[in-house]
Design a protein around this motif. Structure first.
Motif, PDB file in Angstrom:
ATOM      1  N   VAL A  84       0.833  -1.205   0.000  1.00  0.00           N
ATOM      2  CA  VAL A  84       0.000   0.000   0.000  1.00  0.00           C
ATOM      3  C   VAL A  84       0.868   1.255   0.000  1.00  0.00           C
ATOM      4  O   VAL A  84       0.707   2.125  -0.844  1.00  0.00           O
ATOM      5  CB  VAL A  84      -0.944   0.006   1.228  1.00  0.00           C
ATOM      6  N   THR A  85       1.761   1.356   0.958  1.00  0.00           N
ATOM      7  CA  THR A  85       2.595   2.543   1.073  1.00  0.00           C
ATOM      8  C   THR A  85       3.992   2.178   1.596  1.00  0.00           C
ATOM      9  O   THR A  85       4.137   1.878   2.774  1.00  0.00           O
ATOM     10  CB  THR A  85       1.944   3.628   1.953  1.00  0.00           C
ATOM     11  N   PRO A  86       4.977   2.190   0.756  1.00  0.00           N
ATOM     12  CA  PRO A  86       6.333   1.824   1.161  1.00  0.00           C
ATOM     13  C   PRO A  86       6.898   2.719   2.270  1.00  0.00           C
ATOM     14  O   PRO A  86       7.623   2.242   3.132  1.00  0.00           O
ATOM     15  CB  PRO A  86       7.148   1.977  -0.116  1.00  0.00           C
ATOM     16  N   LEU A  87       6.544   3.995   2.263  1.00  0.00           N
ATOM     17  CA  LEU A  87       7.052   4.893   3.300  1.00  0.00           C
ATOM     18  C   LEU A  87       6.545   4.469   4.674  1.00  0.00           C
ATOM     19  O   LEU A  87       7.302   4.451   5.647  1.00  0.00           O
ATOM     20  CB  LEU A  87       6.654   6.344   3.001  1.00  0.00           C
ATOM     21  N   THR A  88       5.273   4.084   4.750  1.00  0.00           N
ATOM     22  CA  THR A  88       4.707   3.616   6.021  1.00  0.00           C
ATOM     23  C   THR A  88       5.438   2.366   6.493  1.00  0.00           C
ATOM     24  O   THR A  88       5.757   2.236   7.678  1.00  0.00           O
ATOM     25  CB  THR A  88       3.205   3.320   5.865  1.00  0.00           C
ATOM     26  N   GLN A  89       5.704   1.462   5.581  1.00  0.00           N
ATOM     27  CA  GLN A  89       6.428   0.247   5.952  1.00  0.00           C
ATOM     28  C   GLN A  89       7.809   0.588   6.499  1.00  0.00           C
ATOM     29  O   GLN A  89       8.240   0.029   7.498  1.00  0.00           O
ATOM     30  CB  GLN A  89       6.553  -0.698   4.763  1.00  0.00           C
ATOM     31  N   ARG A  90       8.492   1.512   5.851  1.00  0.00           N
ATOM     32  CA  ARG A  90       9.825   1.903   6.307  1.00  0.00           C
ATOM     33  C   ARG A  90       9.766   2.562   7.689  1.00  0.00           C
ATOM     34  O   ARG A  90      10.618   2.323   8.530  1.00  0.00           O
ATOM     35  CB  ARG A  90      10.469   2.826   5.289  1.00  0.00           C
ATOM     36  N   LEU A  91       8.766   3.387   7.914  1.00  0.00           N
ATOM     37  CA  LEU A  91       8.611   4.048   9.216  1.00  0.00           C
ATOM     38  C   LEU A  91       8.290   3.032  10.320  1.00  0.00           C
ATOM     39  O   LEU A  91       8.821   3.125  11.432  1.00  0.00           O
ATOM     40  CB  LEU A  91       7.528   5.125   9.145  1.00  0.00           C
ATOM     41  N   ILE A  92       7.438   2.077  10.005  1.00  0.00           N
ATOM     42  CA  ILE A  92       7.118   1.037  10.988  1.00  0.00           C
ATOM     43  C   ILE A  92       8.369   0.212  11.302  1.00  0.00           C
ATOM     44  O   ILE A  92       8.615  -0.148  12.457  1.00  0.00           O
ATOM     45  CB  ILE A  92       5.960   0.143  10.495  1.00  0.00           C
ATOM     46  N   ARG A  93       9.158  -0.062  10.291  1.00  0.00           N
ATOM     47  CA  ARG A  93      10.393  -0.823  10.506  1.00  0.00           C
ATOM     48  C   ARG A  93      11.318  -0.084  11.468  1.00  0.00           C
ATOM     49  O   ARG A  93      11.880  -0.690  12.384  1.00  0.00           O
ATOM     50  CB  ARG A  93      11.077  -1.088   9.168  1.00  0.00           C
ATOM     51  N   ILE A  94      11.447   1.224  11.293  1.00  0.00           N
ATOM     52  CA  ILE A  94      12.280   2.006  12.211  1.00  0.00           C
ATOM     53  C   ILE A  94      11.684   1.986  13.616  1.00  0.00           C
ATOM     54  O   ILE A  94      12.405   1.831  14.603  1.00  0.00           O
ATOM     55  CB  ILE A  94      12.457   3.449  11.696  1.00  0.00           C
ATOM     56  N   PHE A  95      10.361   2.130  13.705  1.00  0.00           N
ATOM     57  CA  PHE A  95       9.699   2.085  15.008  1.00  0.00           C
ATOM     58  C   PHE A  95       9.954   0.749  15.707  1.00  0.00           C
ATOM     59  O   PHE A  95      10.246   0.715  16.910  1.00  0.00           O
ATOM     60  CB  PHE A  95       8.195   2.330  14.834  1.00  0.00           C
ATOM     61  N   VAL A  96       9.870  -0.336  14.961  1.00  0.00           N
ATOM     62  CA  VAL A  96      10.128  -1.662  15.527  1.00  0.00           C
ATOM     63  C   VAL A  96      11.576  -1.777  16.004  1.00  0.00           C
ATOM     64  O   VAL A  96      11.848  -2.297  17.093  1.00  0.00           O
ATOM     65  CB  VAL A  96       9.781  -2.775  14.507  1.00  0.00           C
ATOM     66  N   PHE A  97      12.517  -1.270  15.207  1.00  0.00           N
ATOM     67  CA  PHE A  97      13.916  -1.284  15.623  1.00  0.00           C
ATOM     68  C   PHE A  97      14.117  -0.490  16.918  1.00  0.00           C
ATOM     69  O   PHE A  97      14.859  -0.910  17.811  1.00  0.00           O
ATOM     70  CB  PHE A  97      14.839  -0.725  14.530  1.00  0.00           C
ATOM     71  N   VAL A 155      20.113   2.657  11.595  1.00  0.00           N
ATOM     72  CA  VAL A 155      20.798   3.655  10.769  1.00  0.00           C
ATOM     73  C   VAL A 155      20.575   3.357   9.286  1.00  0.00           C
ATOM     74  O   VAL A 155      20.259   4.255   8.493  1.00  0.00           O
ATOM     75  CB  VAL A 155      22.304   3.720  11.113  1.00  0.00           C
ATOM     76  N   LYS A 156      20.711   2.087   8.899  1.00  0.00           N
ATOM     77  CA  LYS A 156      20.463   1.714   7.499  1.00  0.00           C
ATOM     78  C   LYS A 156      19.019   2.011   7.093  1.00  0.00           C
ATOM     79  O   LYS A 156      18.757   2.440   5.965  1.00  0.00           O
ATOM     80  CB  LYS A 156      20.760   0.228   7.282  1.00  0.00           C
ATOM     81  N   ALA A 157      18.085   1.806   8.011  1.00  0.00           N
ATOM     82  CA  ALA A 157      16.676   2.077   7.709  1.00  0.00           C
ATOM     83  C   ALA A 157      16.441   3.579   7.531  1.00  0.00           C
ATOM     84  O   ALA A 157      15.676   3.987   6.648  1.00  0.00           O
ATOM     85  CB  ALA A 157      15.787   1.512   8.810  1.00  0.00           C
ATOM     86  N   PHE A 158      17.086   4.397   8.357  1.00  0.00           N
ATOM     87  CA  PHE A 158      16.972   5.853   8.197  1.00  0.00           C
ATOM     88  C   PHE A 158      17.555   6.288   6.850  1.00  0.00           C
ATOM     89  O   PHE A 158      16.965   7.107   6.146  1.00  0.00           O
ATOM     90  CB  PHE A 158      17.682   6.596   9.329  1.00  0.00           C
TER      91      PHE A 158
END
Length: 177
Positions: A84-97, A155-158
């Protein structure tokens, strides 16, 4: 030269340390079996040292799993959001980290308190008379190594968000550098 040494150490530190612990554990178990059943003279210290080596192996291997993202994870929600939205997935990944790092920091703190308490009591193991804080030290060392690896992934996710905020993310992406 120094950068190459750092890169090699960064790449293999868990492999080397966990391998030493696993080989120690394996050799001691085999030695104990041979001494007990072949020579009918069991060693009093080998089982205890093997147990401590196994504890160290578990926490060092945990860091290895974090490094290569081989730990158990549930990607169903992440994969659905990625479509649906790659940016949301990336943000959730950072939140999980970040949540993961907070958990590791909390366990690190509690385990360090435990090591300090063990050091203060002077308790030793029954068979080898080894200070017990050395066995307990595996937990904060493992948590620190895992925390370091989680920081690397964060850091890689950011960087990924900055460079590719809207690019599609492959399902169940695994980062191995």
């Amino acid at each position: 030269m120094l950068k190459r040494i750092y890169h090699h150490f960064d790449e293999h530190v868990e492999t080397y340390l966990a391998s030493v612990a696993l080989v120690t554990f394996s050799v001691l178990v085999v030695l104990q079996v041979i001494m007990r059943y072949v020579f009918n003279s069991p060693l009093t210290w080998s089982e205890e040292l093997a147990r401590f080596a196994l504890v160290w192996f578990v926490y060092l291997a945990g860091s290895y799993a974090v490094r290569y993202q081989r730990h158990v994870k549930f990607n169903v929600l992440m994969d659905l959001l990625g479509r649906v939205t790659p940016l949301t997935q990336r943000l959730i990944r950072i939140f999980v980290f970040l949540l993961w790092f907070a958990f590791l920091a909390f366990i690190f703190y509690l385990s360090l308190e435990s090591v300090i308490r063990q050091f203060g009591t002077g308790q030793v193991s029954p068979a080898m008379r080894m200070p017990m804080y050395l066995a307990y030290l595996a937990i904060p060392v493992g948590m620190a190594l895992m925390g370091f690896r989680v920081v690397q992934h964060t850091v890689k996710a950011f960087i990924d968000i900055v460079k590719n905020p809207h690019a599609p993310v492959p399902p169940s992406q695994v980062e191995v550098d």
